[in-house]
Design a protein around this motif. Structure first.
Motif, mmCIF file in Angstrom:
data_model
loop_
_atom_site.group_PDB
_atom_site.id
_atom_site.type_symbol
_atom_site.label_atom_id
_atom_site.label_comp_id
_atom_site.label_asym_id
_atom_site.label_seq_id
_atom_site.Cartn_x
_atom_site.Cartn_y
_atom_site.Cartn_z
ATOM 1 N N ASN A 9 0.829 -1.200 0.000
ATOM 2 C CA ASN A 9 0.000 0.000 0.000
ATOM 3 C C ASN A 9 0.864 1.252 0.000
ATOM 4 N N GLU A 10 2.049 1.155 0.570
ATOM 5 C CA GLU A 10 2.936 2.303 0.655
ATOM 6 C C GLU A 10 4.375 1.833 0.820
ATOM 7 N N VAL A 11 5.300 2.762 0.645
ATOM 8 C CA VAL A 11 6.708 2.462 0.862
ATOM 9 C C VAL A 11 7.189 3.292 2.034
ATOM 10 N N LEU A 12 8.117 2.743 2.784
ATOM 11 C CA LEU A 12 8.565 3.378 4.013
ATOM 12 C C LEU A 12 10.078 3.371 4.107
ATOM 13 N N THR A 13 10.649 4.435 4.618
ATOM 14 C CA THR A 13 12.041 4.416 5.032
ATOM 15 C C THR A 13 12.057 3.830 6.443
ATOM 16 N N LEU A 14 13.227 3.576 6.994
ATOM 17 C CA LEU A 14 13.285 3.074 8.368
ATOM 18 C C LEU A 14 12.648 4.071 9.334
ATOM 19 N N GLU A 15 12.867 5.359 9.119
ATOM 20 C CA GLU A 15 12.271 6.381 9.984
ATOM 21 C C GLU A 15 10.740 6.352 9.902
ATOM 22 N N MET A 16 10.206 6.244 8.695
ATOM 23 C CA MET A 16 8.757 6.160 8.526
ATOM 24 C C MET A 16 8.214 4.885 9.165
ATOM 25 N N CYS A 17 8.958 3.799 9.052
ATOM 26 C CA CYS A 17 8.554 2.532 9.665
ATOM 27 C C CYS A 17 8.501 2.683 11.184
ATOM 28 N N ARG A 18 9.500 3.340 11.766
ATOM 29 C CA ARG A 18 9.521 3.566 13.210
ATOM 30 C C ARG A 18 8.259 4.305 13.643
ATOM 31 N N GLU A 19 7.852 5.315 12.875
ATOM 32 C CA GLU A 19 6.630 6.063 13.191
ATOM 33 C C GLU A 19 5.407 5.149 13.179
ATOM 34 N N ARG A 20 5.312 4.265 12.193
ATOM 35 C CA ARG A 20 4.175 3.338 12.120
ATOM 36 C C ARG A 20 4.170 2.392 13.325
ATOM 37 N N LEU A 21 5.348 1.902 13.699
ATOM 38 C CA LEU A 21 5.424 0.991 14.845
ATOM 39 C C LEU A 21 4.958 1.689 16.119
ATOM 40 N N LEU A 22 5.286 2.958 16.260
ATOM 41 C CA LEU A 22 4.827 3.719 17.425
ATOM 42 C C LEU A 22 3.313 3.901 17.421
ATOM 43 N N GLN A 23 2.697 3.781 16.233
ATOM 44 C CA GLN A 23 1.240 3.892 16.105
ATOM 45 C C GLN A 23 0.552 2.534 16.294
ATOM 46 N N GLY A 24 1.328 1.485 16.630
ATOM 47 C CA GLY A 24 0.742 0.177 16.893
ATOM 48 C C GLY A 24 0.871 -0.832 15.762
ATOM 49 N N TRP A 25 1.579 -0.480 14.684
ATOM 50 C CA TRP A 25 1.796 -1.433 13.605
ATOM 51 C C TRP A 25 2.790 -2.497 14.064
ATOM 52 N N GLU A 26 2.802 -3.623 13.378
ATOM 53 C CA GLU A 26 3.749 -4.704 13.643
ATOM 54 C C GLU A 26 4.833 -4.689 12.576
ATOM 55 N N PRO A 53 -2.249 -4.248 11.988
ATOM 56 C CA PRO A 53 -2.959 -5.512 12.217
ATOM 57 C C PRO A 53 -4.476 -5.455 12.007
ATOM 58 N N GLU A 54 -5.123 -4.367 12.370
ATOM 59 C CA GLU A 54 -6.579 -4.303 12.277
ATOM 60 C C GLU A 54 -7.080 -4.233 10.836
ATOM 61 N N THR A 55 -6.332 -3.553 9.974
ATOM 62 C CA THR A 55 -6.808 -3.332 8.614
ATOM 63 C C THR A 55 -6.076 -4.169 7.562
ATOM 64 N N GLY A 56 -4.891 -4.681 7.912
ATOM 65 C CA GLY A 56 -4.088 -5.412 6.935
ATOM 66 C C GLY A 56 -3.287 -4.492 6.025
ATOM 67 N N ARG A 57 -3.423 -3.196 6.206
ATOM 68 C CA ARG A 57 -2.621 -2.246 5.413
ATOM 69 C C ARG A 57 -1.151 -2.475 5.739
ATOM 70 N N PHE A 58 -0.308 -2.373 4.724
ATOM 71 C CA PHE A 58 1.111 -2.600 4.992
ATOM 72 C C PHE A 58 1.987 -1.755 4.092
ATOM 73 N N GLY A 59 3.209 -1.573 4.535
ATOM 74 C CA GLY A 59 4.195 -0.843 3.760
ATOM 75 C C GLY A 59 5.519 -1.554 3.832
ATOM 76 N N VAL A 60 6.209 -1.625 2.715
ATOM 77 C CA VAL A 60 7.529 -2.250 2.681
ATOM 78 C C VAL A 60 8.591 -1.199 2.957
ATOM 79 N N VAL A 61 9.659 -1.623 3.600
ATOM 80 C CA VAL A 61 10.770 -0.723 3.882
ATOM 81 C C VAL A 61 11.693 -0.719 2.669
ATOM 82 N N VAL A 62 11.978 0.484 2.179
ATOM 83 C CA VAL A 62 12.884 0.669 1.051
ATOM 84 C C VAL A 62 14.039 1.546 1.522
ATOM 85 N N THR A 63 15.078 1.623 0.710
ATOM 86 C CA THR A 63 16.183 2.498 1.069
ATOM 87 C C THR A 63 15.776 3.944 0.837
ATOM 88 N N GLN A 64 16.359 4.838 1.611
ATOM 89 C CA GLN A 64 16.100 6.269 1.453
ATOM 90 C C GLN A 64 16.437 6.697 0.029
#
Length: 128
Positions: A9-26, A53-64
């Motif tokens: 659904n989206e692409v994430l840097t490590l920093e963006m991934c950290r933000e999602r994890l703080l919002q309760g993502w796995e 987890p609730e919606t199944g939305r996901f993002g892959v981590v890519v390089t900056q």
């Protein structure tokens, strides 16, 4: 999330991934290549996927670098960003996998041990 490679659904840097994890993502750690011992480490291929987890939305981590390159390409061509255009950030050693998870704030790292296996890592619970 299944072990099949899917379009994100989206692409994430490590920093963006950290933000999602703080919002309760796995964090799903996916093994793409069987690990083998190599000198003082273990080499293989893993990639990281943040999953809501609730919606199944996901993002892959890519390089900056990959993210900026694709954004520039989209701007120049006038086409929208397409997450399927990105390459997943490939982690090649267990040391790199440990460091990436530690950078995300994960204190109990996971390392899937064979191709096709996915393990879930989560941030430690917040102290109340």
């Amino acid at each position: 999330m299944t072990n099949q490679v899917q379009v994100s659904n989206e692409v994430l840097t490590l920093e963006m991934c950290r933000e999602r994890l703080l919002q309760g993502w796995e964090l799903h750690v996916v093994c793409a290549e069987d690990p083998v011992p190599a000198q003082n480490t273990v080499r293989g291929s893993w990639y990281l996927v943040a999953v809501q987890p609730e919606t199944g939305r996901f993002g892959v981590v890519v390089t900056q670098r990959d993210l900026y390159r694709e954004r520039r390409r989209a701007e120049q061509s006038g086409t929208p960003l397409d997450p399927s255009d990105y390459a997943y950030k490939e982690i090649k050693t267990t040391t790199g996998l440990f460091n990436a998870q530690a950078d995300l704030g994960i204190t109990a790292t996971v390392i899937p041990g064979s191709k096709g296996v996915t393990m879930v890592a989560q941030l430690p619970p917040k102290d109340e």
